[in-house]
Motif scaffolding. Structure first.
Motif, mmCIF file in Angstrom:
data_model
loop_
_atom_site.group_PDB
_atom_site.id
_atom_site.type_symbol
_atom_site.label_atom_id
_atom_site.label_comp_id
_atom_site.label_asym_id
_atom_site.label_seq_id
_atom_site.Cartn_x
_atom_site.Cartn_y
_atom_site.Cartn_z
ATOM 1 N N VAL A 21 0.643 -0.805 0.206
ATOM 2 C CA VAL A 21 -0.053 0.276 0.384
ATOM 3 C C VAL A 21 1.222 1.174 -0.021
ATOM 4 N N ALA A 22 0.547 2.043 -1.084
ATOM 5 C CA ALA A 22 1.903 2.979 -1.326
ATOM 6 C C ALA A 22 0.790 4.835 -0.447
ATOM 7 N N TYR A 23 1.085 5.594 -0.317
ATOM 8 C CA TYR A 23 0.442 6.805 0.286
ATOM 9 C C TYR A 23 0.366 7.790 -0.374
ATOM 10 N N ILE A 24 -0.163 8.843 -0.799
ATOM 11 C CA ILE A 24 -0.071 10.376 -1.251
ATOM 12 C C ILE A 24 -0.646 11.618 -0.133
ATOM 13 N N ASP A 25 0.702 11.817 -0.247
ATOM 14 C CA ASP A 25 0.033 13.049 1.285
ATOM 15 C C ASP A 25 -0.138 14.275 0.503
ATOM 16 N N TRP A 26 -1.478 14.990 0.456
ATOM 17 C CA TRP A 26 -1.102 15.992 -0.379
ATOM 18 C C TRP A 26 -1.417 16.988 -0.062
ATOM 19 N N LEU A 27 -1.099 18.148 0.277
ATOM 20 C CA LEU A 27 -0.956 19.361 1.154
ATOM 21 C C LEU A 27 -2.488 19.877 -0.140
ATOM 22 N N PHE A 28 -3.731 20.066 0.239
ATOM 23 C CA PHE A 28 -4.159 20.860 -0.855
ATOM 24 C C PHE A 28 -4.454 22.103 -0.900
ATOM 25 N N SER A 29 -4.323 23.114 0.400
ATOM 26 C CA SER A 29 -4.033 24.237 0.748
ATOM 27 C C SER A 29 -3.303 25.150 -0.106
ATOM 28 N N ARG A 30 -3.566 26.301 -0.487
ATOM 29 C CA ARG A 30 -2.547 26.538 -1.608
ATOM 30 C C ARG A 30 -2.230 27.789 -1.378
ATOM 31 N N ASN A 31 -0.411 27.233 -0.912
ATOM 32 C CA ASN A 31 0.338 28.188 -1.377
ATOM 33 C C ASN A 31 1.858 27.683 -1.575
ATOM 34 N N LEU A 32 2.899 28.168 -1.360
ATOM 35 C CA LEU A 32 4.131 27.997 -2.160
ATOM 36 C C LEU A 32 4.433 26.636 -1.971
ATOM 37 N N LEU A 33 4.847 27.081 0.060
ATOM 38 C CA LEU A 33 5.030 26.616 0.864
ATOM 39 C C LEU A 33 4.621 24.379 0.666
ATOM 40 N N TYR A 34 2.836 24.415 0.792
ATOM 41 C CA TYR A 34 2.630 22.945 0.265
ATOM 42 C C TYR A 34 3.034 23.076 -1.569
ATOM 43 N N GLN A 35 2.771 23.924 -2.072
ATOM 44 C CA GLN A 35 3.059 23.592 -3.496
ATOM 45 C C GLN A 35 4.471 22.923 -3.784
ATOM 46 N N GLN A 36 5.466 23.370 -3.054
ATOM 47 C CA GLN A 36 7.136 22.603 -2.736
ATOM 48 C C GLN A 36 6.908 21.832 -2.486
ATOM 49 N N TYR A 37 6.438 21.354 -1.336
ATOM 50 C CA TYR A 37 6.338 20.416 -0.330
ATOM 51 C C TYR A 37 5.613 19.015 -1.115
ATOM 52 N N ASN A 38 4.369 19.259 -2.497
ATOM 53 C CA ASN A 38 3.808 18.240 -2.649
ATOM 54 C C ASN A 38 4.720 17.687 -4.007
ATOM 55 N N GLU A 39 5.893 18.891 -4.450
ATOM 56 C CA GLU A 39 6.642 17.804 -5.449
ATOM 57 C C GLU A 39 7.673 16.961 -4.912
ATOM 58 N N LYS A 40 7.932 16.935 -3.616
ATOM 59 C CA LYS A 40 8.407 16.126 -2.704
ATOM 60 C C LYS A 40 8.155 14.737 -2.312
ATOM 61 N N THR A 41 6.979 14.852 -2.706
ATOM 62 C CA THR A 41 5.325 13.743 -2.396
ATOM 63 C C THR A 41 5.565 12.931 -3.064
ATOM 64 N N LEU A 42 5.098 14.096 -4.176
ATOM 65 C CA LEU A 42 5.381 12.906 -5.459
ATOM 66 C C LEU A 42 6.527 12.530 -6.094
#
Lengths: 442, 390
Positions: B133-154
């Motif tokens: 089981v893999a898990y994708i832990d998106w951060l859906f709040s819209r700001n740059l910090l989370y956008q960049q973190y999402n790239e690491k998650t992906l």
């Protein structure tokens, strides 16, 4: 359960009464400050409130205020207000209570006798409402609450732990860095900086990292006293105090954490209980069975915890409120990086409370340390945030020979509570799962 | 499913319907050929990454009805009925060796819990032989910090995909897969234009089949069939009825839509994951690949589960307007609560624009006979009120 019935709960500790008195006075002082135009934040319990403490931004914690409203038997009125405004009246009671209160036109009024109609005269008007996105509903409720009050809404994200340490409670206070995924901690530190920038802009106050370090040290001091208190109670048989005292003494002071008063109060709590223990005082002289309470407190019927003492000698002697301070909040090595130490406290709240095996292993260790005979576990019906792997918790405890009773109830909504049937349920559990088991073992 | 003659006579639609109704058809074919299949739970799993690696994606689904002994054993009360049924299928061995892995996105809290429970089950009850089981832990709040973190998650998810595939996946392959997924999305948009046309030529039920079939079949084949269907449906007979927008719980079968459409409505849009939301927003192939995927999955229209009330009010207003809807049905299953907090504000905003609303909350899955009758009454009452000009 009639909501209007007076609680017959008996509290014995000075520290409990002191905490209640202090909190009430603090609240009224706060109201005055807010009336004079002070910034005032309304925070969810998992928000890193140490930042607000360090910036001298006064705050009230949602869970504490919901407990006050529950204890003041406000739920029927509040949920009717929700229903009239078009909202469901059977959802998210813990988080929705303050929003429901904000719909009450009488909240800050008094009756003909001059008695306040709202709890403690009602919540003062917040200028900030801050929560974390640890639940799909919570942010919406905080947003609605903020809109109703004209406050600024702010939300912090939440990440899920990839590391699943089993016995984290042994070493986390010193070695916290290794228990959390590095990228989660890095993000949390950046989130703290972002929130600090927001608060500085909003309030005009500067955040001082040295002040945060002081706050963090005071929190450690306070929680270390809780650790000593928890360990002391665990050793005693019979126990000198029950959860009726410790929950109230600790929960109220916990929301004052980072202050000298709270650290001193925690020390006073320990010293008072130590004196009771040294003199052989028993909360329940005929103590036979030690019960663990899992879940949030039943704020609207605190006397529930004492209904099994006389008849069975069954004592609720453990709740998370004291033990979480003891095991989950202390973070040493603050001076190196106070923000990172704080991050390692607040991102872990979801992990150890709501995520197996973080929670299940801790409960087992605590049950063993406290020589627990049975666990009564309240699971709210419709609160996804409180969904925490109850199957795994129950199985972990029962595999170790500790019986568990799970039941559905609500911590603040008294409409869903039937004291008689709940009492009978626990009595049946004590008679058939604890006493019979003890008899069989003999 | 009751078919209009035009749909029954369409080769493309019949093939889509076959995949929609026999959801293991492609899955079994792939496994017989020794190809790898990943089960997807949650609407925010980038299909582009799986396709780029040559992995087939099938959505985990369950149908209503039947006993759920394992769900009852492991899950608390607060899990909604559809997720309970999905969990049952994952744990009871229904999927067996058909899946080479499962990926769960944190599209709702309930899925986060499901992931945690599956992870703990694998640890404590290894005899259950659950897939990875893999898990994708998106951060859906819209700001740059989370956008960049999402790239690491992906980036982490890309590594997992490479482990499943047994090879590395190049940026070029991801761009190619993204283009294919975009082609399918465009085809679905073209088809949907025939549903939102005045008058519509494609019904909500038909669109549900067109979209939902894609969750269980090859992306390229699905895209081709949708393109073919869009051409054919341009000459399908016009539909009559009040134009209704559906918001709320995912509909994984056509029963509810058909019942509504038999009651004098045409469902011209929806915001759930088995509907329009599936093909909304393209992946920008001009951007670096992971940034492009973050852009698509983070910045799609707000779902009710990961958004604020104000965001959802604005989103629904816009979606209803785009679809040209005259009324909105709010429909949520029992224990599927977040949208309940949006509803009063959304209703107020819609009413201020003259859009009527119908509300059905805490619905069981499947609907009880009484719930069904009450919903029909509400639909009828709304039609009558419209006729009377109320």
């Amino acid at each position: 359960m009639p909501e209007k019935s007076k609680s017959s709960v008996v509290k014995k500790l000075r520290a409990t009464a002191q905490a209640s008195a202090y909190q009430k006075q603090w609240f009224f002082d706060l109201k005055q400050q807010v009336e004079l135009g002070a910034e005032f934040a309304y925070l969810n319990a998992d928000v890193p409130m140490e930042i607000f403490r360090a910036m001298d931004i006064p705050f009230v914690v949602n869970q504490w205020w919901a407990a006050i409203c529950g204890a003041k038997q406000m739920s029927s009125k509040y949920y009717e207000l929700l229903r009239r405004a078009g909202y469901r009246d059977d959802l998210c009671s813990y988080c929705a209570t303050a929003f429901a209160e904000s719909l009450d036109p009488d909240d800050r009024k008094t009756d003909a006798q001059g008695k306040p109609l709202g709890p403690w005269g009602g919540l003062p008007q917040p200028t900030l409402a801050v929560t974390r996105l640890t639940c799909d509903c919570q942010a919406k409720i905080f947003e609605l609450f903020a809109r109703q009050h004209g406050a600024t809404f702010y939300a912090m994200e939440n990440t899920v732990a990839r590391k699943v340490p089993l016995d984290w409670f042994d070493e986390i206070e010193d070695d916290w860095e290794s228990f959390y995924d590095t990228d989660r901690l890095d993000l949390a530190v950046e989130e703290l900086k972002q929130m600090i920038r927001f608060l500085e802009t909003k309030t005009g106050k500067m955040f001082d990292i040295n002040r945060l370090a002081e706050v963090m040290e005071l929190v450690n001091e306070q929680e270390l006293w809780y650790k000593k208190t928890r360990d002391l109670i665990a050793q005693c048989a019979p126990v000198p105090v029950t959860v009726v005292d410790t929950i109230n003494a600790v929960m109220q002071a916990q929301w004052q954490r980072g202050t000298r008063w709270a650290a001193d109060h925690a020390r006073g709590l320990y010293e008072e209980i130590k004196a009771l223990a040294d003199s052989g005082e028993a909360a329940v002289p005929n103590e036979k069975y030690r019960l663990m309470w899992l879940g949030r407190g039943i704020w609207h019927d605190f006397a529930f915890y004492q209904r099994f003492e006389q008849k069975y000698g069954a004592v609720f002697m453990w709740s998370m409120y004291l033990a979480m301070g003891a095991d989950a909040y202390i973070r040493h090595n603050v001076q190196e990086d106070p923000l990172r130490a704080l991050a390692a406290r607040y991102i872990g709240l979801e992990d150890f409370l709501h995520m197996p095996p973080w929670n299940s292993r801790w409960y087992l260790q605590q049950a063993k340390q406290n020589r627990i005979d049975g666990v009564v576990y309240m699971v709210p019906e419709n609160c996804m945030q409180a969904v925490e792997g109850s199957y795994f918790i129950k199985k972990t405890l029962e595999d170790a020979g500790i019986p568990v009773l799970i039941f559905k109830a609500d911590p603040v909504d008294a409409r869903k509570w039937n004291a008689q049937s709940m009492t009978e349920l626990v009595e049946d559990f004590i008679e058939n799962r604890i006493i019979n088991k003890a008899g069989e073992q003999k | 499913m009751e078919l209009r003659d035009c749909a029954a006579n369409s080769t493309a639609f019949r093939r889509l319907l076959a995949a929609y109704e026999n959801r293991e058809m492609y899955l079994r074919e792939w496994k017989e050929k020794g190809e790898k299949v990943i089960g997807v739970l949650g609407a925010d799993v980038p299909e582009e990454l799986l396709a780029a690696a040559g992995l087939h994606a099938v959505w985990i689904y369950a149908l209503p009805g039947g006993n759920l002994p394992l769900a009852d054993q492991y899950l608390e009360y607060a899990f909604d009925p559809m997720v309970r049924a999905e969990f049952e299928k994952l744990v009871d061995g229904t999927y067996g060796a058909l899946l080479d892995g499962i990926v769960i996105s944190n599209s709702t809290d309930v899925l986060i819990r499901l992931y945690l429970y599956l992870r703990e089950l694998k640890r404590t009850e290894p005899e259950r032989a659950l897939p990875d089981v893999a898990y994708i832990d998106w951060l859906f709040s819209r700001n740059l910090l989370y956008q960049q973190y999402n790239e690491k998650t992906l980036a982490r998810f890309r590594e997992q995909v490479e482990i499943w595939a047994g090879r590395s996946v190049s940026d070029e392959e991801i761009v190619e897969a993204s283009s294919l997924c975009n082609r399918r999305r465009q085809a679905l948009r073209t088809l949907n234009a025939l549903r939102t046309a005045v008058p519509p030529r494609v019904s909500g039920s038909e669109m549900l089949v067109a979209i939902g079939s894609g969750l269980f079949m090859d992306v390229c084949e699905h895209a081709q069939l949708i393109e073919q269907l869009a051409q054919e449906a341009a000459s399908w007979p016009e539909l009559e009825g009040v134009r209704l927008y559906y918001t709320g719980s995912a509909q994984v079968t056509t029963e509810l839509y058909q019942m509504i459409e038999r009651s004098g409505y045409v469902i011209v849009g929806e915001d759930h994951d088995w509907g329009d939301r599936f093909y909304e927003r393209d992946t920008n192939t001009d951007l670096p690949v992971l940034r492009a995927l973050v852009d698509r999955y983070m910045l799609r229209e707000f779902s009710s589960k990961k958004s604020l009330v104000a965001q959802r009010v604005k989103a629904l207003d816009g979606l209803v307007k785009t679809a040209g809807a005259e009324a909105v049905l709010f429909f949520t299953h029992v224990y599927e609560e977040p949208a309940s907090w949006d509803y009063p504000s959304q209703r107020e905003s819609l009413h201020s624009s003259g859009i009527g609303t119908i509300h059905a909350a805490k619905m069981h899955w499947p609907l009880t006979a009484q719930e069904c009758a009450e919903l029909k009454d509400k639909l009828l009452a709304h039609l009558q009120a419209r006729q009377e000009g109320k």
